[in-house]
Motif scaffolding. Structure first.
Motif, short mmCIF file in Angstrom:
data_model
loop_
_atom_site.label_atom_id
_atom_site.label_comp_id
_atom_site.label_asym_id
_atom_site.label_seq_id
_atom_site.Cartn_x
_atom_site.Cartn_y
_atom_site.Cartn_z
N SER A 156 6.57 -14.19 26.86
CA SER A 156 5.33 -14.75 27.40
C SER A 156 5.60 -15.95 28.31
O SER A 156 4.76 -16.33 29.13
CB SER A 156 4.38 -15.16 26.27
OG SER A 156 4.84 -16.33 25.61
N LEU A 157 6.78 -16.56 28.15
CA LEU A 157 7.15 -17.69 28.98
C LEU A 157 7.81 -17.26 30.28
O LEU A 157 8.05 -18.08 31.16
CB LEU A 157 8.12 -18.62 28.22
CG LEU A 157 7.61 -19.14 26.87
CD1 LEU A 157 8.68 -19.99 26.20
CD2 LEU A 157 6.33 -19.92 27.03
N LEU A 158 8.12 -15.97 30.39
CA LEU A 158 8.69 -15.41 31.61
C LEU A 158 7.59 -14.68 32.36
O LEU A 158 7.55 -13.45 32.43
CB LEU A 158 9.85 -14.47 31.28
CG LEU A 158 11.06 -15.12 30.61
CD1 LEU A 158 12.07 -14.05 30.20
CD2 LEU A 158 11.70 -16.15 31.53
N ALA A 159 6.67 -15.45 32.91
CA ALA A 159 5.51 -14.89 33.60
C ALA A 159 5.23 -15.69 34.86
O ALA A 159 5.57 -16.88 34.94
CB ALA A 159 4.29 -14.91 32.68
N PRO A 160 4.62 -15.08 35.86
CA PRO A 160 4.38 -15.76 37.14
C PRO A 160 3.49 -17.00 37.03
O PRO A 160 3.57 -17.89 37.87
CB PRO A 160 3.69 -14.67 37.99
CG PRO A 160 4.16 -13.39 37.40
CD PRO A 160 4.27 -13.64 35.94
N ASN A 161 2.63 -17.07 35.98
CA ASN A 161 1.69 -18.20 35.89
C ASN A 161 2.20 -19.35 35.02
O ASN A 161 1.47 -20.30 34.77
CB ASN A 161 0.35 -17.70 35.34
CG ASN A 161 0.47 -17.17 33.92
OD1 ASN A 161 1.54 -16.79 33.48
ND2 ASN A 161 -0.64 -17.17 33.21
#
Length: 374
Positions: free
Chosen positions: A197-202
């Motif tokens: 979840s921490l590897l996301a565009p936002n």
């Protein structure tokens, strides 16, 4: 723009100003600016908190209130606050211990002009020779109908509440990391989902850099190379990745360094060609690997960079030289794959520990700290 914290701002205004609250919210540029800068409150620990510019406003308004200028007037006669006092005070605030002087000196005014290009006022006034600073009183006093409202204490309250909200969110994030670290051997699926979840565009750029570093550090950790100055004396050495400093630092475009290979890594979320090639120019076009916060394929990213280079330089030899300096591109899918490989090597707990350690440093967090405002 309205977001979750907008409701909190309006609640504070209604409590203090009653029926005038809505007009103050709509017509006060400084309140509108605070509303824009606090939009990350509802995005938890993963969103950029923007404390630098908020705290530049905070310390100047606090100085204004401390001297009772909101009640007694005559602020025009004030000799101004000393820079050293303001700088020291902003570093005393939650998440502020590593803040630099840029917001006080120019960044706040520049960003304010960007948001309000037609405004006649800038938030910070300063005497460069004497190193004295003032908040622009025209922005914290607003006339609604026949009544003039001084917003100084309201501004402090809004920033206080925002900092407390972000503090709570960050503490939840740290607790989640620590809990997952303890149970990672039993519940790897939950830990993997959390880091994914921490590897996301936002995700906040700083947090993305931290997570990228933790993953890559333990992805490379068990890989070895052989070095020596004599064919009969070759030594085996593990690859080691080092974080060069704080995120967004003026470090010449180098975020990670790998020993003993001497590889440089830069973490970015933009496809602005000038940014990439500026980083390469800073280190005399030494080859660099780019960790890009993008779901686009590596080939698509390379093609986009090449097209941008062709538009900028229009000389094939120059384009080829710059493109040859891009040693590797690591996108979000590649990071997830490397995270999976590191997990398979039983490095999950160490990755979580690294995220906790680097996050506390980056976000100026101490376990014993409390929310302290004067």
């Amino acid at each position: 723009m309205e977001h979750t914290f907008t409701n909190k701002i309006k609640q504070i205004l209604r409590k203090r100003y009653g029926k005038a609250a809505e007009d103050i919210f709509e017509h006060s540029q400084v309140i509108q600016y605070l509303n824009l800068k606090t939009r990350s409150a509802d995005r938890g620990s993963k969103a950029r908190s923007s404390f630098a510019n908020l705290y530049a406003i905070y310390v100047l308004v606090e100085d204004y209130v401390t001297h009772n200028y909101d009640k007694r007037g005559n602020y025009a006669d004030y000799e101004g606050a000393k820079f050293t006092a303001l700088f020291r005070r902003q570093r005393e605030l939650p998440f502020g211990s590593k803040l630099q002087n840029h917001a006080l000196n120019h960044r706040l005014n520049e960003e304010f002009r960007k948001f309000f290009p037609q405004s006649r006022f800038t938030p910070i006034l300063r005497d460069v020779e004497k190193n004295r600073y003032w908040i622009n009183e025209n922005l914290i006093r607003i006339k609604i109908g026949k009544v003039v409202y001084n917003l100084a204490r309201t501004i402090l309250k809004i920033i206080d509440d925002y900092a407390a909200t972000k503090r709570i969110a960050f503490e939840r994030f740290i607790r989640a990391c620590e809990q997952l670290k303890r149970v990672s051997t039993k519940d790897q699926r939950a830990a993997k989902k959390f880091i994914a979840s921490l590897l996301a565009p936002n995700v906040d750029a700083r947090l993305f850099e931290i997570v990228s570093y933790a993953i890559l550090k333990y992805y490379y950790h068990d890989q070895t190379v052989y070095f020596g100055f004599d064919p009969d004396d070759i030594e085996e050495e593990n690859l080691k990745l080092y974080k060069t400093g704080r995120t967004n630092a003026n470090d010449g475009g180098i975020d990670f360094v790998m020993r003993p290979l001497g590889r440089f890594f830069q973490v970015t979320e933009t496809l602005e060609v000038k940014k990439y090639f500026l980083d390469l120019d800073k280190i005399e076009r030494y080859p660099m690997s780019f960790v890009i916060k993008s779901e686009n394929s590596i080939s698509a990213l390379k093609q986009a960079l090449k097209k941008g280079a062709q538009k900028q330089y229009a000389v094939a030899a120059i384009v080829a030289k710059y493109m040859s300096c891009i040693e590797e591109i690591i996108n979000l899918p590649a990071l997830r794959e490397r995270f999976t490989e590191a997990m398979q090597k039983d490095r999950l707990s160490e990755i979580l520990e690294e995220i906790i350690r680097q996050s506390k440093v980056e976000f100026n967090y101490e376990d014993s700290d409390a929310i302290v405002f004067k």
